[in-house]
Design an enzyme around this catalytic site. Sequence first.
Site, short mmCIF file in Angstrom:
data_model
loop_
_atom_site.label_atom_id
_atom_site.label_comp_id
_atom_site.label_asym_id
_atom_site.label_seq_id
_atom_site.Cartn_x
_atom_site.Cartn_y
_atom_site.Cartn_z
CB CYS A 73 7.97 -27.08 -3.48
SG CYS A 73 6.40 -27.27 -2.96
CB CYS B 240 5.10 -28.67 -5.43
SG CYS B 240 5.02 -27.00 -4.54
CG ASP B 241 8.12 -30.86 -7.40
OD1 ASP B 241 7.05 -30.71 -8.15
OD2 ASP B 241 8.97 -30.08 -7.26
#
Length: 322
Positions: free
Chosen positions: A136, A139-140
């Site tokens: 992701c 997200c990261d």
Amino acid sequence: MSKTDVYDLVIVGGGPGGLTAGIYAMRAALKTVLVEKGPAGGQIMLSDEVENWPGTERIGGAELAMNMANHAESYGLETRNQEVTAVEPGLDVHTVRLDSGESIAAYAVILSTGGSPRQLNIPGESEFYGKGVSYCAVCDGFFFRGKTVMVVGGGDSAVEEALYLAKLAKRVYIVHRRDELRASRILQQRAMNDRNIEILWNSVPVEIHAESGAVERVTLKDTQTGETRDMPVDGVFIFIGFQPNNTVVPAGVKLNAQGYAVTDAKCETDIPGIFAVGDLREKYARQIVTAAADGAVAALAAAHFVETKKATEADSCGLPAQ
Ligand code: NAP
């Protein structure tokens, strides 16, 4: 169990398919509950930007998910934040079992459990998940500002996420196993024109190394010559497609060879009153808009199913239908 405890419809999963089903079911006055184990929105929560939701040229994935959830809630849709452990078909009503030990009985069930990222299954992938291996970018990606990352895959997801990462990272390598991307032309053009992105053709990762505890390099194999080489990178983002989340699909529902639920044009499975929508369902295009369309179709078909079921029950008891 009294008839008043029985729901008309249980929706399992709160992605675009499930939430759209919720909107249509509430508008059809079905007594409905949606069960979702995570935040509403499903996979769109992981998308940075969505550019193909009609009527909205560009919207953040999380914002679109929130809009859909709020829309469903505005009709009074009941939601439960729990995990469904099993769906047991019955002749009269179906039973949806929850991890709390409770169960919900309903005339109809819409399965909207989506899919999960497919894994490469190479050494280092699961060991260094969260230590440089990610599925992701939204997200990261933040953790890789000014660093070098590798994106694996050649489809829409890989290219879209590589474009997102290219805004943060120093260098993005797209590693693709063929000499042509699968992604749509518009995304391909953007990637080719992005100075931060380099595409490594005919290559697959075979091992991820992290001697210091965080990813340091990846061994790539040339799919044509078989030669291997090491690429120093700080992160590896894997987007090689996904697999359907079909663990709660009951036996008796036909799955295709890839594990997708087979339905008719009403999104109904082989079991009457059990429907499958969105990325769980066998179909040509897996898009937010097609998941939403499935949700609408399934909810309208479920409303008809429930109405017919109640009318038949009332007939057999000599009562007026509720
Ligand atoms: P996908 O279209 O199935 O692409 C998967 C990619 O990973 C392909 O390029 C494939 O290579 C590669 N791949 C598969 N297994 C591999 C392996 N073991 N090793 C190395 N590479 C591997 O998956 P996706 O990109 O996640 O997209 C899924 C669906 O969502 C698609 O229908 C897509 O159009 C849709 N989607 C749409 C949007 C959008 O419209 N904005 C955004 C994201 C996703 P090959 O090409 O050689 O098979």
